[in-house]
Design an enzyme around this catalytic site. Structure first.
Site, PDB file in Angstrom:
ATOM      1  N   ARG A 273       0.850  -1.188   0.000  1.00 40.57           N
ATOM      2  CA  ARG A 273       0.000   0.000   0.000  1.00 40.57           C
ATOM      3  C   ARG A 273       0.891   1.246   0.000  1.00 40.57           C
ATOM      4  O   ARG A 273       1.714   1.437   0.896  1.00 40.57           O
ATOM      5  CB  ARG A 273      -0.899   0.005   1.238  1.00 40.57           C
TER       6      ARG A 273
ATOM      7  N   HIS B   2      -3.011  11.048   1.019  1.00 41.50           N
ATOM      8  CA  HIS B   2      -2.395  10.802   2.320  1.00 41.50           C
ATOM      9  C   HIS B   2      -1.773  12.110   2.807  1.00 41.50           C
ATOM     10  O   HIS B   2      -0.557  12.218   2.992  1.00 41.50           O
ATOM     11  CB  HIS B   2      -1.354   9.681   2.233  1.00 41.50           C
TER      12      HIS B   2
ATOM     13  N   ASN C  62      -7.297   1.895  10.197  1.00 42.46           N
ATOM     14  CA  ASN C  62      -5.955   2.081  10.761  1.00 42.46           C
ATOM     15  C   ASN C  62      -6.091   2.080  12.274  1.00 42.46           C
ATOM     16  O   ASN C  62      -6.858   2.876  12.835  1.00 42.46           O
ATOM     17  CB  ASN C  62      -5.334   3.409  10.319  1.00 42.46           C
TER      18      ASN C  62
ATOM     19  N   TYR D 132      -3.828   1.608  16.104  1.00 44.35           N
ATOM     20  CA  TYR D 132      -2.552   1.474  16.797  1.00 44.35           C
ATOM     21  C   TYR D 132      -2.704   1.234  18.299  1.00 44.35           C
ATOM     22  O   TYR D 132      -1.924   0.509  18.893  1.00 44.35           O
ATOM     23  CB  TYR D 132      -1.703   2.739  16.603  1.00 44.35           C
TER      24      TYR D 132
ATOM     25  N   GLU E 130      -3.309  -0.116   8.479  1.00 45.38           N
ATOM     26  CA  GLU E 130      -2.139   0.320   9.245  1.00 45.38           C
ATOM     27  C   GLU E 130      -2.215  -0.257  10.649  1.00 45.38           C
ATOM     28  O   GLU E 130      -3.275  -0.245  11.281  1.00 45.38           O
ATOM     29  CB  GLU E 130      -2.057   1.852   9.359  1.00 45.38           C
TER      30      GLU E 130
END
Length: 502
Positions: free
Chosen positions: A98, A143, A330, A332, A399
């Site tokens: 990606r 992005h 995404n 985290y 992500e």
């Protein structure tokens, strides 16, 4: 390559032994793996050929906001070293790569009347090399690196951006759609709007809290929908691809079992992730009701004649609803949420609109990034929340990763991946339809306000060497071993010791 072959043989031997003991978990065949990067963070060549200026070029050249006073002018030099990047992706053995397109590299003035043939040729070469290596290219259109020329016209607060973005998307579909079958329109629009328009921690750093972020999000939602419909109407039948976007989200966990904290945590996720997900994935469309009610209430108390949250027409609600072929995510980390009962501030503020106290449990392990704590069970909870709230969509994780300072023997990153991939498997066993997992990132790169002081890469990049050599870290070898065997140990510590990486 010899090192990769050696570690692969060792891992296969370890897996065969552990499988007998029942300590190995297998990934389903329906799950694909990839790695990710973004144009401004790796490409460099900020003014090569006829490339135009982006908002991150302007921001890094005119402010002192970057921690180490660096910029992305040279970055990882991927504009000149993309063949090495493809080699790295191939070494890892992933299914897809990606990456994002620099809008100002292919449309130097931001508009589609001038298309850079050098810019097109760069991405053509990257795509062709990936396909030759049997790696699928996944392209992100936006992005965070808007052409400065369009920011000068108001950027994402300008309703004309809907047309400008769709024109950009059409150029990309025309140029690359014969080979690219997965498109991501926007990466983390929450960050674009909250940190770049409401706040000052991302370009263009407008700092118009409580107002600009809502206008930004409104226009991005309409831009995404129009690009989706363009692809659906004109390109899908011949190019046979899919299109969606990628939303960032923490898991917002109630600080206590009290009804107030449970409600606050639900409100937080609705007004963060749901802000962008609800208009697309819910049955009714539009912004979450709790968001509409709270922003309208606060706006009236502050003396505004109407809500600071713009309204969609019924036609726009129907037009936006369903405009994703998958739920891009995404993720985290997680946060703890406590209910607040604060007095409404007379100054508009997104945080006041949400009205929750957000904090971290001090027992959670930490990465180098202050915001990144290791909470794998939060990943599982979030995937289940999305599955339940939006009627079991296909989820593609675009992500997930861990930051450190400067460490090739990155055992903490390996531990993070082990824990989060196990949580991913738990969620799949719960019934979540997860079909892709993407490690962030392929290599160390320019980490926005933190410059080069925080590293997320599987490959170490020496930013003091003008050649920008890339070296696999221990985590790259670990990630490759997972892909080679399509299995993972429930606890990686024993495997780390056996492989000599810990």
């Amino acid at each position: 390559m010899a090192l990769f072959k050696t570690i692969t043989l060792l891992c296969l031997l370890v897996v065969s032994v552990l499988a007998i003991k029942g300590e190995i978990r297998k990934f389903p065949d329906t799950l694909s793996f990839g790695v990710a990067t973004a144009a401004y963070q790796i490409e460099g060549a900020w003014n090569a050929s006829d490339k135009g200026e982006s908002i991150w070029d302007r921001f890094t050249h005119t402010t002192n906001s970057i921690k180490d006073k660096s910029n992305g002018d040279f970055a990882c030099d991927s504009y000149n070293q993309h063949k090495r990047d493809v080699e790295m992706v191939k070494e890892l053995g992933v299914d897809f790569y990606r990456f994002s397109i620099s809008w100002s590299r292919i449309l130097p003035n931001g508009f589609s009347n001038k298309i850079s043939q050098d810019g097109i040729a760069y991405y053509d070469s990257l795509i062709d090399d990936l396909l030759e290596a049997n790696i699928k290219p996944y392209i992100t259109l936006y992005h965070w690196d808007l052409p400065q020329s369009l920011q000068d016209l108001g950027g994402w607060t300008n309703p004309m951006m809907v047309d400008y973005f769709t024109d950009f998307a059409e150029v990309a579909f025309e140029a690359f759609g014969d080979r690219v079958k997965t498109w991501i329109t926007f990466n983390e629009p929450w960050v674009v709007c909250i940190e770049g328009y409401g706040g000052i921690s991302k370009a263009p750093a407008l700092g118009m809290n409580g107002i600009a972020e809502y206008i930004c999000a409104h226009n991005i939602l309409k831009s995404h929908a129009k690009a989706y419909h363009l692809y659906d109407d004109l390109y899908r039948s011949t190019q046979k691809g899919r299109i969606g976007w990628s939303l960032n989200a923490n898991w917002d966990h109630p600080a206590t079992k009290s009804p107030a904290d449970i409600e606050a945590a639900e409100r937080a996720i609705q007004m963060n992730l749901g802000w962008f997900a609800h208009p697309v994935f819910s049955k009714e469309g539009d912004y979450p009701q709790v968001m509409k009610d709270r922003v309208a209430r606060n706006s009236l108390a502050q003396g505004y004649r109407r809500s600071r949250l713009p309204e969609f027409t019924p036609e726009e609600i129907a037009y936006i609803k369903g405009t994703c072929d998958f739920f891009g995510l995404n993720h985290y980390t997680s946060t703890m949420i406590r209910s607040l009962t604060t007095t409404i501030s007379m100054e508009p503020n997104f945080r006041d609109d949400v009205d929750t106290d957000c904090f971290y449990d001090p027992s959670w392990p930490e990465a180098t990034s202050s915001w990144l704590k290791v909470v794998p069970w939060g990943f599982r909870n979030l995937l289940n929340w999305i599955t339940k709230t939006y009627n079991n969509p296909e989820i593609m994780v675009f992500e997930n990763g861990f930051s450190d300072k400067n460490n090739k023997d990155d055992v903490d990153r390996i531990s993070y991946y082990n824990q989060y991939l196990n949580a991913l498997l738990d969620a799949i066993e719960d019934g979540c339809n997860v079909t892709a997992y993407t490690a962030w990132s392929l290599m160390d790169n320019f980490e926005w306000l933190q410059g080069y002081t925080e590293r997320f890469g599987l490959y170490y990049v020496d930013f003091n060497d003008p050649r920008r050599p890339r070296t696999p870290k221990a985590s790259a070898l670990y990630f490759k071993s997972i892909l080679e065997t399509r299995t993972i140990e429930r606890n990686c510590n024993a495997q780390l010791n056996r492989n000599g990486t810990g």
